[in-house]
Write a protein that holds these residues in place. Structure first.
Motif, PDB file in Angstrom:
ATOM      1  N   THR A 158       3.964   9.742   3.097  1.00 24.68           N
ATOM      2  CA  THR A 158       2.875   9.184   2.287  1.00 24.68           C
ATOM      3  C   THR A 158       2.513  10.133   1.151  1.00 24.68           C
ATOM      4  OG1 THR A 158       1.993   8.069   4.255  1.00 24.68           O
ATOM      5  CG2 THR A 158       0.519   8.278   2.361  1.00 24.68           C
ATOM      6  N   LYS A 159       2.586  11.434   1.420  1.00 26.76           N
ATOM      7  CA  LYS A 159       2.277  12.414   0.382  1.00 26.76           C
ATOM      8  C   LYS A 159       3.249  12.310  -0.788  1.00 26.76           C
ATOM      9  CE  LYS A 159       0.619  16.303   1.584  1.00 26.76           C
ATOM     10  NZ  LYS A 159       0.371  17.650   2.161  1.00 26.76           N
ATOM     11  N   THR A 160       4.530  12.078  -0.492  1.00 26.85           N
ATOM     12  CA  THR A 160       5.529  11.914  -1.556  1.00 26.85           C
ATOM     13  C   THR A 160       5.231  10.657  -2.374  1.00 26.85           C
ATOM     14  OG1 THR A 160       7.233  13.041  -0.271  1.00 26.85           O
ATOM     15  CG2 THR A 160       7.977  11.601  -2.056  1.00 26.85           C
ATOM     16  N   ILE A 161       4.866   9.571  -1.702  1.00 25.27           N
ATOM     17  CA  ILE A 161       4.509   8.338  -2.403  1.00 25.27           C
ATOM     18  C   ILE A 161       3.297   8.578  -3.301  1.00 25.27           C
ATOM     19  CG2 ILE A 161       3.625   5.990  -2.131  1.00 25.27           C
ATOM     20  CD1 ILE A 161       6.567   6.212  -1.533  1.00 25.27           C
ATOM     21  N   GLU A 162       2.299   9.262  -2.777  1.00 22.07           N
ATOM     22  CA  GLU A 162       1.100   9.544  -3.570  1.00 22.07           C
ATOM     23  C   GLU A 162       1.440  10.343  -4.819  1.00 22.07           C
ATOM     24  OE1 GLU A 162      -1.380  11.518  -0.790  1.00 22.07           O
ATOM     25  OE2 GLU A 162      -2.082   9.656   0.176  1.00 22.07           O
ATOM     26  N   ALA A 163       2.374  11.288  -4.681  1.00 20.99           N
ATOM     27  CA  ALA A 163       2.800  12.090  -5.831  1.00 20.99           C
ATOM     28  C   ALA A 163       3.511  11.218  -6.862  1.00 20.99           C
ATOM     29  CB  ALA A 163       3.705  13.226  -5.375  1.00 20.99           C
ATOM     30  N   ASN A 164       4.348  10.301  -6.391  1.00 17.65           N
ATOM     31  CA  ASN A 164       5.047   9.390  -7.305  1.00 17.65           C
ATOM     32  C   ASN A 164       4.070   8.460  -8.010  1.00 17.65           C
ATOM     33  OD1 ASN A 164       8.248   9.344  -7.248  1.00 17.65           O
ATOM     34  ND2 ASN A 164       7.584   9.911  -5.198  1.00 17.65           N
ATOM     35  N   VAL A 165       3.110   7.948  -7.285  1.00 19.68           N
ATOM     36  CA  VAL A 165       2.115   7.053  -7.884  1.00 19.68           C
ATOM     37  C   VAL A 165       1.312   7.796  -8.956  1.00 19.68           C
ATOM     38  CG1 VAL A 165      -0.014   5.762  -7.431  1.00 19.68           C
ATOM     39  CG2 VAL A 165       1.924   5.537  -5.883  1.00 19.68           C
ATOM     40  N   SER A 166       0.919   9.022  -8.640  1.00 16.10           N
ATOM     41  CA  SER A 166       0.192   9.826  -9.613  1.00 16.10           C
ATOM     42  C   SER A 166       1.020  10.077 -10.868  1.00 16.10           C
ATOM     43  CB  SER A 166      -0.220  11.158  -8.976  1.00 16.10           C
ATOM     44  OG  SER A 166      -0.889  11.981  -9.916  1.00 16.10           O
ATOM     45  N   SER A 180       0.839  -1.189   0.000  1.00 11.71           N
ATOM     46  CA  SER A 180       0.000   0.000   0.000  1.00 11.71           C
ATOM     47  C   SER A 180       0.876   1.241   0.000  1.00 11.71           C
ATOM     48  CB  SER A 180      -0.891   0.015   1.238  1.00 11.71           C
ATOM     49  OG  SER A 180      -0.088   0.159   2.413  1.00 11.71           O
ATOM     50  N   ASN A 181       0.266   2.416  -0.183  1.00  9.90           N
ATOM     51  CA  ASN A 181       1.032   3.667  -0.154  1.00  9.90           C
ATOM     52  C   ASN A 181       1.727   3.857   1.190  1.00  9.90           C
ATOM     53  OD1 ASN A 181       0.157   4.128  -2.724  1.00  9.90           O
ATOM     54  ND2 ASN A 181      -1.097   5.918  -2.239  1.00  9.90           N
ATOM     55  N   ARG A 199      -3.749   0.922 -10.560  1.00 11.54           N
ATOM     56  CA  ARG A 199      -2.641   0.230  -9.892  1.00 11.54           C
ATOM     57  C   ARG A 199      -2.405  -1.132 -10.544  1.00 11.54           C
ATOM     58  NH1 ARG A 199      -1.454   2.709  -4.692  1.00 11.54           N
ATOM     59  NH2 ARG A 199      -0.264   0.900  -4.029  1.00 11.54           N
ATOM     60  N   VAL A 200      -3.488  -1.849 -10.804  1.00  7.89           N
ATOM     61  CA  VAL A 200      -3.372  -3.158 -11.446  1.00  7.89           C
ATOM     62  C   VAL A 200      -2.788  -3.008 -12.841  1.00  7.89           C
ATOM     63  CG1 VAL A 200      -4.649  -5.144 -12.335  1.00  7.89           C
ATOM     64  CG2 VAL A 200      -5.252  -4.179 -10.118  1.00  7.89           C
ATOM     65  N   LEU A 201      -3.267  -2.025 -13.600  1.00  8.54           N
ATOM     66  CA  LEU A 201      -2.776  -1.823 -14.971  1.00  8.54           C
ATOM     67  C   LEU A 201      -1.309  -1.422 -14.965  1.00  8.54           C
ATOM     68  CD1 LEU A 201      -5.839   0.073 -16.493  1.00  8.54           C
ATOM     69  CD2 LEU A 201      -5.165  -2.300 -16.904  1.00  8.54           C
ATOM     70  N   ALA A 202      -0.916  -0.604 -14.003  1.00 13.57           N
ATOM     71  CA  ALA A 202       0.488  -0.188 -13.916  1.00 13.57           C
ATOM     72  C   ALA A 202       1.384  -1.390 -13.628  1.00 13.57           C
ATOM     73  CB  ALA A 202       0.657   0.873 -12.828  1.00 13.57           C
TER      74      ALA A 202
END
Length: 216
Positions: free
Chosen positions: A179-187, A167-168, A204-207
């Motif tokens: 967590t905010k940095t992770i969210e930015a990377n995921v985006s 998870s994030n 997430r699955v497609l990535a």
């Protein structure tokens, strides 16, 4: 948490059963082949079915085929495949056919009791668990024309952990980031891979599918 175990190797099967009992799992039954595993699940559906990838009669993909049958009949049952070797195409099939509640781990992972127990619980909770060694192998196979070529090194790290089912919050703890940095990377990963939001938001699955296919 309730599980069934299927493996044709008697010693490994008994050892795994004892390991699971020692870390708080209730083993409802054990099987020596895929047919028996499916029958056991039908008698009393567990939270997770732990299946050897290769079982009698052909020692090919009997465990995978049993997993497919189990999920078709009992969609709420998680399936965790155990394999002696890293075989990316089988992990990819799991990711393609099921949206969650699946796992693919090397048998060596069983000895790490705490981690193995956590992985089982994640599968039962509907998450996807991919062996870290498989992820590392796919990273090593990257080519210049790889669709992931646009990602930064940090974004590749994040996607690698995402492929393992983290998870994030878990990724943030692993990489010592917020967590905010992770969210930015995921985006950013979604944007670079051209994965626009949809009604089901399975980006997430497609990535991760893109990541796995890139290592083939």
């Amino acid at each position: 948490m309730r599980v069934i175990v299927a493996d044709d190797a008697l010693l490994f099967r008994e050892g795994l059963t004892r390991v699971l009992a020692s870390i708080g799992f209730e083993v409802l039954g054990v099987a020596g082949d895929g047919e028996e595993a499916v029958r056991l699940v039908g008698q009393d559906p567990p939270d997770v079915a732990v299946l050897d990838l290769r079982m009698p009669p052909g020692h090919g993909t009997e465990g995978l085929e049993a997993a497919v049958r189990i999920r078709e009949r009992w969609p709420s049952v998680g399936v965790l495949l155990l394999s002696q070797y890293v075989e990316a195409h089988y992990a990819l099939r799991l990711m393609t056919e099921f949206e969650g509640g699946v796992g693919y781990l090397l048998k060596d992972r069983v000895s790490a009791l705490e981690s193995f127990g956590q992985d089982l619980r994640r599968v039962a909770a509907g998450e996807t668990v991919i062996d870290p060694e498989l992820v590392s192998l796919l990273v090593a196979r990257r080519r210049e024309e790889d669709p992931l070529g646009a990602l930064s090194e940090r974004e590749r790290d994040v996607l690698s952990l995402m492929a393992q089912g983290l998870s994030n919050v878990a990724m943030a703890e692993t990489l010592f980031l917020s967590t905010k940095t992770i969210e930015a990377n995921v985006s950013s990963i979604f944007t670079k891979l051209g994965l626009a939001p949809d009604a089901r938001d399975h980006r997430r699955v497609l990535a991760v599918l893109t990541f796995l296919r890139g290592g083939g």
